[in-house]
Design an enzyme around this catalytic site. Structure first.
Site, PDB file in Angstrom:
ATOM      1  N   ASP A  74       0.814  -1.220   0.000  1.00 33.14           N
ATOM      2  CA  ASP A  74       0.000   0.000   0.000  1.00 33.14           C
ATOM      3  C   ASP A  74       0.845   1.267   0.000  1.00 33.14           C
ATOM      4  O   ASP A  74       0.423   2.307   0.504  1.00 33.14           O
ATOM      5  CB  ASP A  74      -0.961   0.025   1.220  1.00 33.14           C
ATOM      6  CG  ASP A  74      -1.756  -1.257   1.315  1.00 33.14           C
ATOM      7  OD1 ASP A  74      -2.256  -1.696   0.277  1.00 33.14           O
ATOM      8  OD2 ASP A  74      -1.860  -1.816   2.427  1.00 33.14           O
ATOM      9  N   GLU A  75       2.028   1.196  -0.570  1.00 33.81           N
ATOM     10  CA  GLU A  75       2.908   2.376  -0.578  1.00 33.81           C
ATOM     11  C   GLU A  75       2.483   3.405  -1.624  1.00 33.81           C
ATOM     12  O   GLU A  75       2.916   4.562  -1.567  1.00 33.81           O
ATOM     13  CB  GLU A  75       4.369   1.966  -0.855  1.00 33.81           C
ATOM     14  CG  GLU A  75       5.001   1.105   0.220  1.00 33.81           C
ATOM     15  CD  GLU A  75       4.846  -0.374  -0.079  1.00 33.81           C
ATOM     16  OE1 GLU A  75       4.110  -0.707  -1.017  1.00 33.81           O
ATOM     17  OE2 GLU A  75       5.444  -1.191   0.640  1.00 33.81           O
ATOM     18  N   GLY A  76       1.713   2.953  -2.629  1.00 34.60           N
ATOM     19  CA  GLY A  76       1.310   3.878  -3.702  1.00 34.60           C
ATOM     20  C   GLY A  76       2.010   3.546  -5.013  1.00 34.60           C
ATOM     21  O   GLY A  76       2.222   4.416  -5.849  1.00 34.60           O
ATOM     22  N   LYS A  77       2.333   2.254  -5.171  1.00 33.57           N
ATOM     23  CA  LYS A  77       3.066   1.815  -6.366  1.00 33.57           C
ATOM     24  C   LYS A  77       2.268   2.082  -7.642  1.00 33.57           C
ATOM     25  O   LYS A  77       2.827   2.494  -8.655  1.00 33.57           O
ATOM     26  CB  LYS A  77       3.383   0.317  -6.261  1.00 33.57           C
ATOM     27  CG  LYS A  77       4.272  -0.028  -5.080  1.00 33.57           C
ATOM     28  CD  LYS A  77       4.453  -1.511  -4.923  1.00 33.57           C
ATOM     29  CE  LYS A  77       3.241  -2.267  -4.428  1.00 33.57           C
ATOM     30  NZ  LYS A  77       2.824  -2.001  -3.065  1.00 33.57           N
ATOM     31  N   GLY A  78       0.951   1.822  -7.595  1.00 33.88           N
ATOM     32  CA  GLY A  78       0.112   1.978  -8.789  1.00 33.88           C
ATOM     33  C   GLY A  78       0.207   3.375  -9.357  1.00 33.88           C
ATOM     34  O   GLY A  78       0.362   3.567 -10.563  1.00 33.88           O
ATOM     35  N   LYS A  79       0.146   4.370  -8.474  1.00 36.64           N
ATOM     36  CA  LYS A  79       0.216   5.756  -8.937  1.00 36.64           C
ATOM     37  C   LYS A  79       1.543   6.006  -9.665  1.00 36.64           C
ATOM     38  O   LYS A  79       1.567   6.630 -10.730  1.00 36.64           O
ATOM     39  CB  LYS A  79       0.078   6.722  -7.744  1.00 36.64           C
ATOM     40  CG  LYS A  79       0.502   8.118  -8.137  1.00 36.64           C
ATOM     41  CD  LYS A  79       0.365   9.180  -7.082  1.00 36.64           C
ATOM     42  CE  LYS A  79       1.171  10.390  -7.547  1.00 36.64           C
ATOM     43  NZ  LYS A  79       0.900  11.615  -6.847  1.00 36.64           N
TER      44      LYS A  79
ATOM     45  N   SER B 271       5.515  12.539  -3.426  1.00 39.06           N
ATOM     46  CA  SER B 271       4.113  12.579  -3.843  1.00 39.06           C
ATOM     47  C   SER B 271       3.318  13.324  -2.771  1.00 39.06           C
ATOM     48  O   SER B 271       3.470  13.062  -1.578  1.00 39.06           O
ATOM     49  CB  SER B 271       3.594  11.154  -4.007  1.00 39.06           C
ATOM     50  OG  SER B 271       2.216  11.181  -4.249  1.00 39.06           O
TER      51      SER B 271
ATOM     52  N   GLY C 183      -4.078  -4.211  -4.467  1.00 36.84           N
ATOM     53  CA  GLY C 183      -5.039  -3.185  -4.871  1.00 36.84           C
ATOM     54  C   GLY C 183      -4.237  -1.948  -5.232  1.00 36.84           C
ATOM     55  O   GLY C 183      -3.790  -1.224  -4.352  1.00 36.84           O
ATOM     56  N   HIS C 184      -3.982  -1.761  -6.520  1.00 37.97           N
ATOM     57  CA  HIS C 184      -3.180  -0.614  -6.952  1.00 37.97           C
ATOM     58  C   HIS C 184      -4.104   0.509  -7.388  1.00 37.97           C
ATOM     59  O   HIS C 184      -4.863   0.366  -8.331  1.00 37.97           O
ATOM     60  CB  HIS C 184      -2.217  -1.034  -8.073  1.00 37.97           C
ATOM     61  CG  HIS C 184      -1.148  -1.966  -7.583  1.00 37.97           C
ATOM     62  ND1 HIS C 184      -0.199  -2.538  -8.392  1.00 37.97           N
ATOM     63  CD2 HIS C 184      -0.873  -2.398  -6.329  1.00 37.97           C
ATOM     64  CE1 HIS C 184       0.605  -3.284  -7.646  1.00 37.97           C
ATOM     65  NE2 HIS C 184       0.209  -3.219  -6.403  1.00 37.97           N
ATOM     66  N   THR C 185      -4.012   1.628  -6.663  1.00 31.74           N
ATOM     67  CA  THR C 185      -4.940   2.736  -6.902  1.00 31.74           C
ATOM     68  C   THR C 185      -4.294   3.793  -7.775  1.00 31.74           C
ATOM     69  O   THR C 185      -3.179   4.239  -7.518  1.00 31.74           O
ATOM     70  CB  THR C 185      -5.359   3.350  -5.543  1.00 31.74           C
ATOM     71  OG1 THR C 185      -5.836   2.287  -4.717  1.00 31.74           O
ATOM     72  CG2 THR C 185      -6.453   4.377  -5.710  1.00 31.74           C
TER      73      THR C 185
ATOM     74  N   ARG D 148       3.912 -28.563  -6.862  1.00 31.65           N
ATOM     75  CA  ARG D 148       3.845 -29.143  -8.210  1.00 31.65           C
ATOM     76  C   ARG D 148       2.512 -29.805  -8.515  1.00 31.65           C
ATOM     77  O   ARG D 148       2.416 -30.817  -9.180  1.00 31.65           O
ATOM     78  CB  ARG D 148       5.026 -30.104  -8.437  1.00 31.65           C
ATOM     79  CG  ARG D 148       6.319 -29.324  -8.443  1.00 31.65           C
ATOM     80  CD  ARG D 148       7.497 -30.072  -7.996  1.00 31.65           C
ATOM     81  NE  ARG D 148       7.378 -30.642  -6.667  1.00 31.65           N
ATOM     82  CZ  ARG D 148       8.241 -31.508  -6.171  1.00 31.65           C
ATOM     83  NH1 ARG D 148       9.260 -31.909  -6.906  1.00 31.65           N
ATOM     84  NH2 ARG D 148       8.096 -31.965  -4.950  1.00 31.65           N
TER      85      ARG D 148
ATOM     86  N   GLN E 200       2.360  -5.837  -3.201  1.00 31.10           N
ATOM     87  CA  GLN E 200       2.632  -5.933  -1.750  1.00 31.10           C
ATOM     88  C   GLN E 200       3.937  -5.173  -1.446  1.00 31.10           C
ATOM     89  O   GLN E 200       4.202  -4.199  -2.125  1.00 31.10           O
ATOM     90  CB  GLN E 200       2.700  -7.399  -1.288  1.00 31.10           C
ATOM     91  CG  GLN E 200       1.354  -8.114  -1.281  1.00 31.10           C
ATOM     92  CD  GLN E 200       0.938  -8.661  -2.629  1.00 31.10           C
ATOM     93  OE1 GLN E 200       1.726  -9.278  -3.306  1.00 31.10           O
ATOM     94  NE2 GLN E 200      -0.298  -8.444  -3.018  1.00 31.10           N
TER      95      GLN E 200
ATOM     96  N   THR F  53      -9.773  -4.904   0.657  1.00 28.86           N
ATOM     97  CA  THR F  53     -10.675  -5.454   1.668  1.00 28.86           C
ATOM     98  C   THR F  53     -11.416  -4.373   2.463  1.00 28.86           C
ATOM     99  O   THR F  53     -12.343  -4.693   3.207  1.00 28.86           O
ATOM    100  CB  THR F  53      -9.870  -6.301   2.685  1.00 28.86           C
ATOM    101  OG1 THR F  53      -8.869  -5.438   3.245  1.00 28.86           O
ATOM    102  CG2 THR F  53      -9.203  -7.486   2.014  1.00 28.86           C
TER     103      THR F  53
HETATM  104  P1  IMP Z   1      -2.539 -12.816   1.513  1.00 29.63           P
HETATM  105  O1  IMP Z   1      -1.449 -12.494   0.556  1.00 29.63           O
HETATM  106  O2  IMP Z   1      -3.885 -12.379   1.033  1.00 29.63           O
HETATM  107  O3  IMP Z   1      -2.535 -14.230   1.967  1.00 29.63           O
HETATM  108  O4  IMP Z   1      -2.279 -11.954   2.845  1.00 29.63           O
HETATM  109  C1  IMP Z   1      -1.106 -12.122   3.639  1.00 29.63           C
HETATM  110  C2  IMP Z   1      -0.764 -10.841   4.374  1.00 29.63           C
HETATM  111  O5  IMP Z   1      -0.340  -9.869   3.410  1.00 29.63           O
HETATM  112  C3  IMP Z   1      -1.941 -10.199   5.102  1.00 29.63           C
HETATM  113  O6  IMP Z   1      -1.444  -9.540   6.247  1.00 29.63           O
HETATM  114  C4  IMP Z   1      -2.474  -9.180   4.120  1.00 29.63           C
HETATM  115  O7  IMP Z   1      -3.147  -8.125   4.752  1.00 29.63           O
HETATM  116  C5  IMP Z   1      -1.180  -8.712   3.483  1.00 29.63           C
HETATM  117  N1  IMP Z   1      -1.358  -8.251   2.110  1.00 29.63           N
HETATM  118  C6  IMP Z   1      -1.580  -9.009   1.021  1.00 29.63           C
HETATM  119  N2  IMP Z   1      -1.666  -8.232  -0.080  1.00 29.63           N
HETATM  120  C7  IMP Z   1      -1.491  -6.974   0.326  1.00 29.63           C
HETATM  121  C8  IMP Z   1      -1.438  -5.708  -0.353  1.00 29.63           C
HETATM  122  O8  IMP Z   1      -1.545  -5.626  -1.585  1.00 29.63           O
HETATM  123  N3  IMP Z   1      -1.232  -4.621   0.436  1.00 29.63           N
HETATM  124  C9  IMP Z   1      -1.045  -4.701   1.769  1.00 29.63           C
HETATM  125  N4  IMP Z   1      -1.071  -5.844   2.448  1.00 29.63           N
HETATM  126  C10 IMP Z   1      -1.286  -6.979   1.730  1.00 29.63           C
END
Ligand code: IMP
Length: 428
Positions: free
Chosen positions: A14-19, A413, A41-43, A144, A225, A302
């Site tokens: 959630d650092e803001g990579k998408g932007k 940013s 979730g890239h915003t 596998r 991530q 989420t």
């Molecule tokens: P999973 O990858 O959905 O199994 O989640 C594993 C952990 O990574 C959890 O703590 C999630 O909240 C976190 N996580 C997964 N994807 C993201 C992301 O895109 N941003 C931030 N946290 C993430």
């Protein structure tokens, strides 16, 4: 031959990579996602509209860019098709600039059930997964047993699917949990979505990437991530199941290490984390709430509130080293305006000893952060258009980060829009 650049997150996502991918896309011919899946979730925000991408690369809005979903990505066909429909409603040529790797693994409905069952069984050790089936899909990949996009083009695809589903059903029988959806209904949707998916541009993406390099195309590998969620280098076991670090671009795209050029490290001016797991600089107080409210720190996948805290320098330095970051980009500097003072964790007391590196365990009973406090700034930065006009206190904060990491912060940013991006001017 050209070199591929990599853009990735240095914290817990959630650092803001998408932007930034969106901002940089005009300088690239190919944008390629190398790991993760619909947990991301890239915003992106432009022309006053917010777009959230989960599996599709963030270069999709640019006419000239080829967008590649690499072999290291895991795909939920239902989510993928929904995302595609949303994009097609905005621009009907989006599909023409998207390629999907034959070697990418498919997330089955039963992977999602296994994710839910496994989280429920973990109790206090719950990871806080997004429950998109990510962990079980990567487990089948390394075990596998997985089903790949290319399998859906083969004559025995349904047998392969049934075999994997049956294996999952046996595993699920051992769990006591409430299934979050009806499997039969979901399976019908899933099978139809797979049919649609393989009608899109399916490619030998590894070969495509090699060709692109040989023909001098400029490639940007887009991470999802963040480094502290990496399966090896993150805060294990509270991590995701893929390689979120620069090495993941090699395995997730078929990119040789000596073909890597710049590594852009994206970080927030503070820290956030969603889901469970250690977070030494977390602020469970008014300051944390201030950052959450002002920074709209709620998950884009989420909707969960994100945990907020101070910048963690040992963690940032670790991420810079693990990834070989060559340029730093600071996000959400505007959110910190209005704080009298800001703190930075500069070292830890780990099991009674002072350490400046990121120690093995980050649980509260093992580490205590040591902070340096700096003056804050009060100016609203959101309409600032020149880096050189940034407040002195922010410039000092940036200079401290550059001195500690040894890497320049080339961009700040100051808001979600493409326009709110301040590049450091060259000094002559
Ligand atoms: P999973 O990858 O959905 O199994 O989640 C594993 C952990 O990574 C959890 O703590 C999630 O909240 C976190 N996580 C997964 N994807 C993201 C992301 O895109 N941003 C931030 N946290 C993430």
């Amino acid at each position: 031959m050209t070199k591929a650049d990599i853009l990735l997150g240095l914290q817990w996502g959630d650092e803001g990579k998408g932007k930034i991918v969106d901002v940089l896309t005009k300088s690239y011919d190919v944008i390629a996602r190398f790991q993760g899946g619909p947990n991301a979730g890239h915003t992106l925000e432009f022309d006053g509209i917010k777009h959230v991408l989960h599996t599709i690369p963030s270069g999709i809005f640019h006419q000239g860019a080829m967008n590649v979903v690499g072999n290291g990505v895991v795909i939920d066909p239902i989510i993928f098709c929904k995302e595609m429909d949303q994009l097609l409603a905005i621009n009907d040529s989006c599909g023409d600039r998207l390629w999907i790797s034959r070697k990418a693994h498919l997330i089955l409905p039963t992977h999602r059930l296994l994710d839910a069952a496994s989280e429920a069984a973990k109790g206090k050790m719950k990871i806080g997964s997004t429950l998109k089936g990510i962990g079980p899909t990567y487990m089948d990949k390394t075990g596998r047993n997985g089903l790949r996009v290319g399998d859906a083009e083969l004559p025995d695809y349904m047998e392969r699917y049934q075999a994997l589903k049956n294996k999952h059903l046996k595993l699920l029988a051992g769990y006591d949990f409430e299934p979050p959806f009806d499997l039969d209904e979901n399976e019908t949707l899933w099978l139809a979505a797979v049919e649609r998916l393989i009608g899109m541009q399916i490619a030998d993406s590894d070969v495509m990437i090699q060709e692109a390099i040989k023909t001098g195309k400029r490639i940007l590998a887009e991470g999802a991530q963040g480094t502290l969620l990496d399966i090896d280098f993150g805060t294990y076991p509270f991590v995701t199941s893929s390689t979120t670090t620069a090495a993941g671009a090699c395995t997730g795209l078929g990119l040789a290490p000596n073909r890597i050029g710049e590594v852009y490290g994206i970080f927030k001016a503070y820290c956030t984390r969603v889901g469970s797991g250690p977070f030494p600089t977390e602020l469970n107080n008014e300051t944390g709430q201030f950052l959450r409210d002002k920074g709209h720190e709620y998950g884009s996948t989420t909707g969960r509130p994100r945990r907020c805290g101070w910048l963690d320098m040992p963690a940032l330095k670790y991420a810079v080293d693990i990834n070989g970051v060559t340029q730093l980009m600071m996000m959400k500097a505007d959110v910190m305006s209005g704080m009298d003072e800001i703190s930075i964790c500069t070292s830890y007391k780990y099991q009674g000893k002072q350490v400046t590196h990121l120690p093995y365990g980050l649980d509260a009973d093992l580490v205590e952060p040591n902070y340096l406090t700096m003056p804050g700034w009060s100016e609203d930065l959101t309409s600032e258009s020149k880096h050189s006009n940034l407040p002195l206190a922010l410039k000092d904060y940036i200079a401290f980060i550059e001195a500690e990491t040894g890497v320049p912060v080339v961009l700040v940013s100051v808001g979600p829009d493409r326009e709110q991006t301040l590049w450091k001017e060259a000094t002559s």
